[in-house]
Design a protein around this motif. Structure first.
Motif, PDB file in Angstrom:
ATOM      1  N   ARG A 147       5.748   7.495   5.772  1.00  0.00           N
ATOM      2  CA  ARG A 147       5.226   6.712   4.440  1.00  0.00           C
ATOM      3  C   ARG A 147       4.178   7.677   3.861  1.00  0.00           C
ATOM      4  O   ARG A 147       3.120   7.876   4.507  1.00  0.00           O
ATOM      5  CB  ARG A 147       4.506   5.123   4.655  1.00  0.00           C
TER       6      ARG A 147
ATOM      7  N   GLY B 125       6.021   6.706  -1.152  1.00  0.00           N
ATOM      8  CA  GLY B 125       6.959   6.344  -0.430  1.00  0.00           C
ATOM      9  C   GLY B 125       7.671   7.107   0.816  1.00  0.00           C
ATOM     10  O   GLY B 125       6.812   8.092   0.979  1.00  0.00           O
TER      11      GLY B 125
ATOM     12  N   TYR C 190      10.016  -0.601  -1.738  1.00  0.00           N
ATOM     13  CA  TYR C 190       8.752  -1.065  -1.371  1.00  0.00           C
ATOM     14  C   TYR C 190       8.696  -2.640  -1.304  1.00  0.00           C
ATOM     15  O   TYR C 190       7.795  -3.069  -0.878  1.00  0.00           O
ATOM     16  CB  TYR C 190       7.949  -0.642  -2.671  1.00  0.00           C
TER      17      TYR C 190
ATOM     18  N   GLU D 224       6.253  -1.259   2.854  1.00  0.00           N
ATOM     19  CA  GLU D 224       5.206  -1.201   1.946  1.00  0.00           C
ATOM     20  C   GLU D 224       3.752  -1.375   2.983  1.00  0.00           C
ATOM     21  O   GLU D 224       2.729  -0.705   2.357  1.00  0.00           O
ATOM     22  CB  GLU D 224       5.145  -2.512   1.158  1.00  0.00           C
ATOM     23  N   ARG D 225       3.779  -1.818   4.068  1.00  0.00           N
ATOM     24  CA  ARG D 225       2.465  -2.045   5.099  1.00  0.00           C
ATOM     25  C   ARG D 225       2.412  -0.888   5.898  1.00  0.00           C
ATOM     26  O   ARG D 225       1.390  -0.715   6.367  1.00  0.00           O
ATOM     27  CB  ARG D 225       2.556  -3.393   5.577  1.00  0.00           C
TER      28      ARG D 225
END
Length: 228
Positions: A105, A109, A191, A197-198
């Motif tokens: 990540r 992204g 995402y 996303e986390r």
């Protein structure tokens, strides 16, 4: 720094994977976004953001299967049976673990340095890479062109190298979910996955296989019950 002990592909594996992505997911050359196109180029992926997003799905079968289910539930697929069969195949047995190559990540992204693999394809005259903007001071994006020799090589590998066939088969599914959406649009879809996303910055994005298997069972059961 990327996670230690994370499974990595070889330079050649990376190159073959990217070659099939360019062959299957590349757009026709020309059009409004065209910069200086290499003579004879047969397809193009515009921007590294799109290339990285395509690569993420090819390397993470569980995320690819989940996006197929997203599109099934949104009524965006022409052949629901095909989509569900593909999702099931992506999740069968230890397939998600065998063919998963996690990505880190990063700021925008999922990301991995692709220079070595792209350089190998470039050195063999299979692709060309063109900056769009005003290099070297201001490059808006990099466009990745598949050359005739690259298309010929992809066709040869497709028929002569059975152990590489899954790259090509997976690239077909990636195209089905990605279409010709921009890199930003594809990243937005990715995402939307909470696990993606986390993920802590610079850490590898974890798999979601168990959750997607449960979801596939529910979607399939619902469609069977509805007679679809």
């Amino acid at each position: 720094m990327a996670d230690s002990g994370v499974r990595r592909a070889s330079r050649v594996q990376d190159a073959v994977r990217l070659l099939f992505l360019l062959d299957r997911c590349g757009a026709p050359c020309g059009g409004d976004q065209a910069g200086e196109e290499p003579q004879g180029a047969v397809a193009v992926v515009r921007g590294q953001k799109r290339l990285q997003a395509l690569d993420f799905w090819l390397r993470n079968p569980d995320y690819l299967a989940d996006e197929l289910l997203n599109q099934v539930e949104a009524g965006k697929v022409d052949d629901t049976a095909w989509a569900l069969e593909r999702a099931d195949a992506l999740l069968q047995g230890d397939e998600p673990e065998i063919s998963r190559y996690p990505m880190v990540r990063w700021r925008f992204g999922a990301w991995e340095a692709l220079d070595d693999a792209l350089g190998l394809l470039y050195a063999h005259g299979l692709i060309d890479i063109v900056p769009v903007g005003e290099p070297p001071a201001k490059v808006d994006r990099w466009d990745y062109y598949l050359l005739p020799a690259g298309r010929e090589m992809a066709a040869e590998l497709r028929t002569a190298a059975a152990d590489l066939a899954w790259y090509d088969q997976r690239a077909v599914v990636v195209l089905a979910v990605a279409g010709q959406s921009s890199g930003s649009q594809l990243k937005a879809l990715q995402y939307a996955q909470a696990e993606y996303e986390r993920t802590v910055w610079k850490a590898s994005i974890s798999g979601i296989t168990d959750r997607v298997r449960e979801r596939l069972a529910q979607v399939t059961k619902h469609r069977v019950g509805a007679g679809g």
